[in-house]
Design an enzyme around this catalytic site. Sequence first.
Site, PDB file in Angstrom:
ATOM      1  N   ASN A   1      74.956  53.150  45.635  1.00  0.00           N
ATOM      2  CA  ASN A   1      73.553  53.592  45.572  1.00  0.00           C
ATOM      3  C   ASN A   1      73.431  55.107  45.771  1.00  0.00           C
ATOM      4  OD1 ASN A   1      74.136  53.832  48.263  1.00  0.00           O
ATOM      5  ND2 ASN A   1      72.528  52.454  48.993  1.00  0.00           N
TER       6      ASN A   1
ATOM      7  N   GLU B   1      71.651  56.877  53.450  1.00  0.00           N
ATOM      8  CA  GLU B   1      71.143  56.012  52.393  1.00  0.00           C
ATOM      9  C   GLU B   1      70.046  56.725  51.590  1.00  0.00           C
ATOM     10  OE1 GLU B   1      72.715  53.448  51.731  1.00  0.00           O
ATOM     11  OE2 GLU B   1      73.093  52.117  53.425  1.00  0.00           O
TER      12      GLU B   1
ATOM     13  N   ASP C   1      81.456  58.799  59.632  1.00  0.00           N
ATOM     14  CA  ASP C   1      80.554  57.728  60.067  1.00  0.00           C
ATOM     15  C   ASP C   1      81.334  56.622  60.756  1.00  0.00           C
ATOM     16  OD1 ASP C   1      81.848  56.800  57.819  1.00  0.00           O
ATOM     17  OD2 ASP C   1      80.069  56.658  56.581  1.00  0.00           O
TER      18      ASP C   1
ATOM     19  N   HIS D   1      74.871  56.854  48.242  1.00  0.00           N
ATOM     20  CA  HIS D   1      74.966  57.344  49.626  1.00  0.00           C
ATOM     21  C   HIS D   1      76.261  58.123  49.839  1.00  0.00           C
ATOM     22  CE1 HIS D   1      76.953  53.318  50.982  1.00  0.00           C
ATOM     23  NE2 HIS D   1      77.847  54.250  51.269  1.00  0.00           N
TER      24      HIS D   1
HETATM   25  C1  GLP Z   1      81.026  53.162  52.964  1.00  0.00           C
HETATM   26  C2  GLP Z   1      81.279  54.442  53.741  1.00  0.00           C
HETATM   27  C3  GLP Z   1      81.195  55.657  52.860  1.00  0.00           C
HETATM   28  C4  GLP Z   1      82.033  55.439  51.638  1.00  0.00           C
HETATM   29  C5  GLP Z   1      81.494  54.302  50.840  1.00  0.00           C
HETATM   30  C6  GLP Z   1      82.277  53.989  49.580  1.00  0.00           C
HETATM   31  O1  GLP Z   1      79.704  52.799  52.909  1.00  0.00           O
HETATM   32  N1  GLP Z   1      80.408  54.612  54.829  1.00  0.00           N
HETATM   33  O2  GLP Z   1      81.610  56.803  53.599  1.00  0.00           O
HETATM   34  O3  GLP Z   1      82.056  56.613  50.858  1.00  0.00           O
HETATM   35  O4  GLP Z   1      81.509  53.139  51.652  1.00  0.00           O
HETATM   36  O5  GLP Z   1      83.371  53.223  49.900  1.00  0.00           O
HETATM   37  P1  GLP Z   1      84.452  52.683  48.905  1.00  0.00           P
HETATM   38  O6  GLP Z   1      85.414  53.810  48.718  1.00  0.00           O
HETATM   39  O7  GLP Z   1      85.100  51.523  49.614  1.00  0.00           O
HETATM   40  O8  GLP Z   1      83.769  52.288  47.643  1.00  0.00           O
END
Ligand code: GLP
Length: 222
Positions: A123, A130, A62, A125
């Site tokens: 959440n 989402e 993403d 995702h």
């Molecule tokens: C973002 C990314 C996700 C990732 C998530 C968790 O929203 N788009 O791909 O898995 O955050 O991130 P973190 O590892 O910083 O908690």
Amino acid sequence: MIKILKSYSVLSSTVANIIKRQLKKHPLSKLGLPTGDTPLGMYSELVKEELDWSHAITFNLDVYLMNVDHPESYQSYMRKNLFDRTNIYPDHTHFPFRPTSAFEDKITESMGIDLCILGIGTNGHIAFNEPGTSFKSRTRVVDLSEQTIQDNSRFFGSVDDTPKQAITMGLGTIMESKKIILIANGDHKLNILNVAMNGEVTEDVPASILQTHNNVEVYYCD
Ligand code: GLP
């Protein structure tokens, strides 16, 4: 299904070792790669060793819809934490782009993703899919949820400065990966990880779709 590891450094080296083995055995591998805090240790383990990335192809999960040269863009993150520290060819590194069908075509032309590493949002995702996202979704532009904007505002200093839209691989796209590894770190992820991996398979919890994939590993540490 969830493998609990004793520390963040063990989690990082375990997943980095899986990627190293994959690249040594199959130098032409196509990897699906995540961003966020969780994979940082994995990337720093990966660049410690001289590993040949010259045949590898990567697809990031993403990107925010924002200036790609901003230090918090996922493109900057990947350059800083991995790409600039390996011998990967820049034109072998792919980020979701518009038209999103052309990004999907790139994955298809390369014969699909062999190994996809995922994080998970609080959440549930995965990538930027989402809650409520169709399990059949493909790469597309999405609006981020309030929760995700709030969570990611720590990188941008304020909610106002945090991007509100992104381009993400879809759940259907991710599920076509031959092997998937989900990583999560910290108490704040334990409940959602448990719901996603042991609860009902429902579009309300995007990561729950992983229960239906035949080659998934999940690693957690607190
Ligand atoms: C973002 C990314 C996700 C990732 C998530 C968790 O929203 N788009 O791909 O898995 O955050 O991130 P973190 O590892 O910083 O908690």
